[in-house]
Each structure stands twice: as structure tokens, then as C-alpha cells.
Scaffold this motif. Structure first.
Motif, PDB file in Angstrom:
ATOM      1  N   LYS A  11      -1.341 -74.257  49.754  1.00  0.00           N
ATOM      2  CA  LYS A  11      -2.483 -74.355  48.840  1.00  0.00           C
ATOM      3  C   LYS A  11      -3.513 -75.348  49.360  1.00  0.00           C
ATOM      4  N   ALA A  12      -3.053 -76.480  49.892  1.00  0.00           N
ATOM      5  CA  ALA A  12      -3.966 -77.486  50.443  1.00  0.00           C
ATOM      6  C   ALA A  12      -4.708 -76.930  51.652  1.00  0.00           C
ATOM      7  N   ALA A  13      -3.990 -76.166  52.488  1.00  0.00           N
ATOM      8  CA  ALA A  13      -4.619 -75.577  53.675  1.00  0.00           C
ATOM      9  C   ALA A  13      -5.670 -74.548  53.268  1.00  0.00           C
ATOM     10  N   THR A  14      -5.359 -73.733  52.259  1.00  0.00           N
ATOM     11  CA  THR A  14      -6.319 -72.749  51.754  1.00  0.00           C
ATOM     12  C   THR A  14      -7.553 -73.443  51.205  1.00  0.00           C
ATOM     13  N   ARG A  15      -7.329 -74.504  50.447  1.00  0.00           N
ATOM     14  CA  ARG A  15      -8.436 -75.262  49.859  1.00  0.00           C
ATOM     15  C   ARG A  15      -9.370 -75.785  50.947  1.00  0.00           C
ATOM     16  N   GLU A  16      -8.798 -76.351  52.009  1.00  0.00           N
ATOM     17  CA  GLU A  16      -9.610 -76.901  53.086  1.00  0.00           C
ATOM     18  C   GLU A  16     -10.375 -75.805  53.822  1.00  0.00           C
ATOM     19  N   ARG A  17      -9.734 -74.662  54.063  1.00  0.00           N
ATOM     20  CA  ARG A  17     -10.419 -73.552  54.744  1.00  0.00           C
ATOM     21  C   ARG A  17     -11.587 -73.039  53.907  1.00  0.00           C
ATOM     22  N   VAL A  18     -11.380 -72.945  52.604  1.00  0.00           N
ATOM     23  CA  VAL A  18     -12.446 -72.479  51.718  1.00  0.00           C
ATOM     24  C   VAL A  18     -13.619 -73.456  51.731  1.00  0.00           C
ATOM     25  N   LEU A  19     -13.339 -74.748  51.681  1.00  0.00           N
ATOM     26  CA  LEU A  19     -14.412 -75.745  51.678  1.00  0.00           C
ATOM     27  C   LEU A  19     -15.200 -75.732  52.983  1.00  0.00           C
ATOM     28  N   VAL A  20     -14.510 -75.592  54.101  1.00  0.00           N
ATOM     29  CA  VAL A  20     -15.190 -75.542  55.402  1.00  0.00           C
ATOM     30  C   VAL A  20     -16.091 -74.312  55.470  1.00  0.00           C
ATOM     31  N   ALA A  27     -25.003 -73.919  53.662  1.00  0.00           N
ATOM     32  CA  ALA A  27     -25.998 -74.525  54.547  1.00  0.00           C
ATOM     33  C   ALA A  27     -26.875 -73.491  55.228  1.00  0.00           C
ATOM     34  N   THR A  28     -26.365 -72.275  55.409  1.00  0.00           N
ATOM     35  CA  THR A  28     -27.137 -71.255  56.121  1.00  0.00           C
ATOM     36  C   THR A  28     -27.749 -70.209  55.187  1.00  0.00           C
ATOM     37  N   GLN A  29     -27.102 -69.964  54.038  1.00  0.00           N
ATOM     38  CA  GLN A  29     -27.566 -68.894  53.150  1.00  0.00           C
ATOM     39  C   GLN A  29     -28.011 -69.383  51.778  1.00  0.00           C
ATOM     40  N   GLY A  30     -27.805 -70.669  51.503  1.00  0.00           N
ATOM     41  CA  GLY A  30     -28.177 -71.190  50.195  1.00  0.00           C
ATOM     42  C   GLY A  30     -27.127 -70.898  49.144  1.00  0.00           C
ATOM     43  N   TYR A  31     -27.337 -71.457  47.972  1.00  0.00           N
ATOM     44  CA  TYR A  31     -26.351 -71.314  46.891  1.00  0.00           C
ATOM     45  C   TYR A  31     -26.295 -69.877  46.379  1.00  0.00           C
ATOM     46  N   GLU A  32     -27.452 -69.284  46.117  1.00  0.00           N
ATOM     47  CA  GLU A  32     -27.479 -67.920  45.594  1.00  0.00           C
ATOM     48  C   GLU A  32     -27.029 -66.916  46.644  1.00  0.00           C
ATOM     49  N   GLY A  33     -27.401 -67.165  47.909  1.00  0.00           N
ATOM     50  CA  GLY A  33     -27.092 -66.204  48.961  1.00  0.00           C
ATOM     51  C   GLY A  33     -25.628 -66.112  49.317  1.00  0.00           C
ATOM     52  N   ALA A  34     -24.921 -67.215  49.221  1.00  0.00           N
ATOM     53  CA  ALA A  34     -23.499 -67.233  49.583  1.00  0.00           C
ATOM     54  C   ALA A  34     -22.666 -66.661  48.439  1.00  0.00           C
ATOM     55  N   THR A  35     -21.803 -65.713  48.756  1.00  0.00           N
ATOM     56  CA  THR A  35     -20.949 -65.114  47.731  1.00  0.00           C
ATOM     57  C   THR A  35     -19.501 -65.558  47.925  1.00  0.00           C
ATOM     58  N   ILE A  36     -18.728 -65.431  46.870  1.00  0.00           N
ATOM     59  CA  ILE A  36     -17.305 -65.757  46.953  1.00  0.00           C
ATOM     60  C   ILE A  36     -16.617 -64.870  47.981  1.00  0.00           C
ATOM     61  N   ARG A  37     -17.013 -63.609  48.028  1.00  0.00           N
ATOM     62  CA  ARG A  37     -16.404 -62.687  49.007  1.00  0.00           C
ATOM     63  C   ARG A  37     -16.686 -63.150  50.436  1.00  0.00           C
ATOM     64  N   GLN A  38     -17.929 -63.567  50.706  1.00  0.00           N
ATOM     65  CA  GLN A  38     -18.268 -64.066  52.043  1.00  0.00           C
ATOM     66  C   GLN A  38     -17.476 -65.336  52.373  1.00  0.00           C
ATOM     67  N   ILE A  39     -17.364 -66.218  51.392  1.00  0.00           N
ATOM     68  CA  ILE A  39     -16.608 -67.456  51.603  1.00  0.00           C
ATOM     69  C   ILE A  39     -15.162 -67.129  51.936  1.00  0.00           C
ATOM     70  N   ALA A  40     -14.573 -66.205  51.173  1.00  0.00           N
ATOM     71  CA  ALA A  40     -13.180 -65.823  51.409  1.00  0.00           C
ATOM     72  C   ALA A  40     -12.998 -65.210  52.795  1.00  0.00           C
ATOM     73  N   THR A  41     -13.923 -64.333  53.176  1.00  0.00           N
ATOM     74  CA  THR A  41     -13.836 -63.682  54.489  1.00  0.00           C
ATOM     75  C   THR A  41     -13.911 -64.700  55.616  1.00  0.00           C
ATOM     76  N   LEU A  42     -14.880 -65.608  55.538  1.00  0.00           N
ATOM     77  CA  LEU A  42     -15.035 -66.609  56.584  1.00  0.00           C
ATOM     78  C   LEU A  42     -13.836 -67.557  56.627  1.00  0.00           C
ATOM     79  N   GLY A  44     -10.834 -66.699  55.862  1.00  0.00           N
ATOM     80  CA  GLY A  44      -9.634 -65.950  56.228  1.00  0.00           C
ATOM     81  C   GLY A  44      -8.603 -65.898  55.114  1.00  0.00           C
ATOM     82  N   VAL A  45      -9.100 -65.904  53.864  1.00  0.00           N
ATOM     83  CA  VAL A  45      -8.197 -65.825  52.715  1.00  0.00           C
ATOM     84  C   VAL A  45      -8.704 -64.730  51.776  1.00  0.00           C
ATOM     85  N   SER A  46      -7.910 -64.397  50.781  1.00  0.00           N
ATOM     86  CA  SER A  46      -8.321 -63.370  49.829  1.00  0.00           C
ATOM     87  C   SER A  46      -9.250 -63.967  48.779  1.00  0.00           C
TER      88      SER A  46
END
Length: 203
Positions: A11-20, A27-42, A44-46
Motif C-alpha cells: 500500500k505504501a509503495a502504491t501510494r508513492e507511485r501514485v504521488l510521483v 505539472a504538465t497538464q494542470g489540475y483539470e487536465g490530469a485524470t485519475i485514469r491517467q495517474i493510475a496508468t502512469l 502502473g496501478v489500477s
């Protein structure tokens, strides 16, 4: 390691990957532009794993900013006791330190400001405006000014804090629209502080 221990590590490792991943996308797409799906994909988690770890996108941004701002406030804790001059001068120095720090990752800070206008955020999120450290520093500076006689005792300190916070956030439009430097934004904020200070200076 027990099964529960392994799950905690995962869980800690997942948390850190999501934050990174979130830090990069905000930083690149802004708050509105970044989606949860994109965050998860980058990361490497569901998507489910993201929501198991965080309540909302706003909370993710809050955690990203909390980690970043710890370094800034550690610096301010060392500097503030040594600031001299009028209340306005001390406020100028404090905000200048903020501009110098945030310009390094200005798109991320713009995302932080944008999140303040997301009405769906729950109380767990800490977008710009809900940051107790910045508001507290400004309020402490003004309160010290009242005690020293540099700020009129009749001043609505809370109202002045709101004005300064609004001016600070609005000044970042120059970074968004004109790619302004920290020095340019500091110069604008210095003038705004001067105008606000004219209202709270003793008569």
C-alpha cells in the motif's frame, strides 16, 4: 513478514507511485487536465487502487503539495525570526520567498490554485486557501505588527489576510499568461502589499 505487513508495504509503495505520477501530470497538464485514469496508468496501478489509497484527485494534489511545501516552511521557520523592517517589509520578504520557491515548479502551483475552485472537494483536500501554514504566517506577521504599533489596532487582521492571499494567488496569472519570472511577480506583489499596507498603517 506477516501477510498484513506485506499489504502495508504494498500500500505504501502504491501510494508513492501514485504521488510521483500525479506530481508529473499536474505539472504538465494542470489540475483539470490530469485524470485519475491517467495517474493510475502512469503509476502502473489500477484506478481502483488509486481510490483505495486516496479519496479524490483533490486529496492527491494536497498530498503532493504537502510534501513539496515542507521544504519551503522549513526554510521559512529559519528565516522569519531574522526578518527586520516594517510589517509591510516583512510581508514582502515572506511572499518573495514563496515566489522564489514556487517558480521552480510553477505549473504545479497553478494546479494547486486551480483546485481551490473545485467545489466538489471534500474537507480532506487542502488546495490553495486551505493551507493553514501560509495563512498562519501572514496572520502572525500582522498580529506582531499590531503588538508593536506598526499596524493599526482597529485593523481587521482576518480581512487583511484574505486580501493578501487573494493578491498572491492572482499574481500567478502573470506566470500563466506571460511566463513571468519570480522577480517580476515579486515586484507586482510588493506594490500590492504597499497598497494594502496603506490601509492598515496607524493613522
Amino acid at each position: 513478514m506477516s501477510g498484513a505487513g506485506v499489504r502495508q508495504v504494498q500500500k505504501a509503495a502504491t501510494r508513492e507511485r501514485v504521488l510521483v505520477a500525479a506530481r508529473e501530470l499536474f505539472a504538465t497538464q494542470g489540475y483539470e487536465g490530469a485524470t485519475i485514469r491517467q495517474i493510475a496508468t502512469l503509476a502502473g496501478v489500477s484506478v481502483g487502487s488509486v481510490f483505495t489509497t486516496f479519496a479524490s484527485k483533490g486529496q492527491i494534489l494536497s498530498e503532493v503539495m504537502k510534501a513539496r511545501l515542507e521544504a519551503l516552511y522549513a526554510e521559512l521557520d529559519q528565516v522569519i525570526p531574522h526578518l527586520r523592517g516594517s510589517t509591510a517589509d516583512r510581508l514582502r520578504s515572506m511572499f518573495a520567498l514563496h515566489f522564489d520557491f514556487e517558480i521552480r515548479h510553477v505549473q504545479l502551483f497553478l494546479a494547486h490554485i486551480a483546485a481551490a475552485y473545485d467545489w466538489t472537494l471534500g474537507p480532506d483536500a487542502r488546495p490553495f486557501g486551505r493551507n493553514p501554514r501560509l495563512k498562519g504566517l501572514v496572520e502572525d506577521c500582522l498580529t506582531a505588527g499590531v503588538a508593536s504599533g506598526d499596524v493599526d489596532r482597529a485593523t481587521d487582521v482576518s480581512g487583511v489576510v484574505d486580501l493578501l492571499m487573494a493578491a498572491y494567488a492572482w499574481t500567478y496569472r502573470l506566470a500563466a499568461w506571460e511566463n513571468a519570472s519570480a522577480a517580476q511577480m515579486i515586484a507586482v506583489m510588493d506594490r500590492q502589499i504597499g497598497l494594502i499596507a496603506a490601509g492598515f498603517s496607524p493613522r
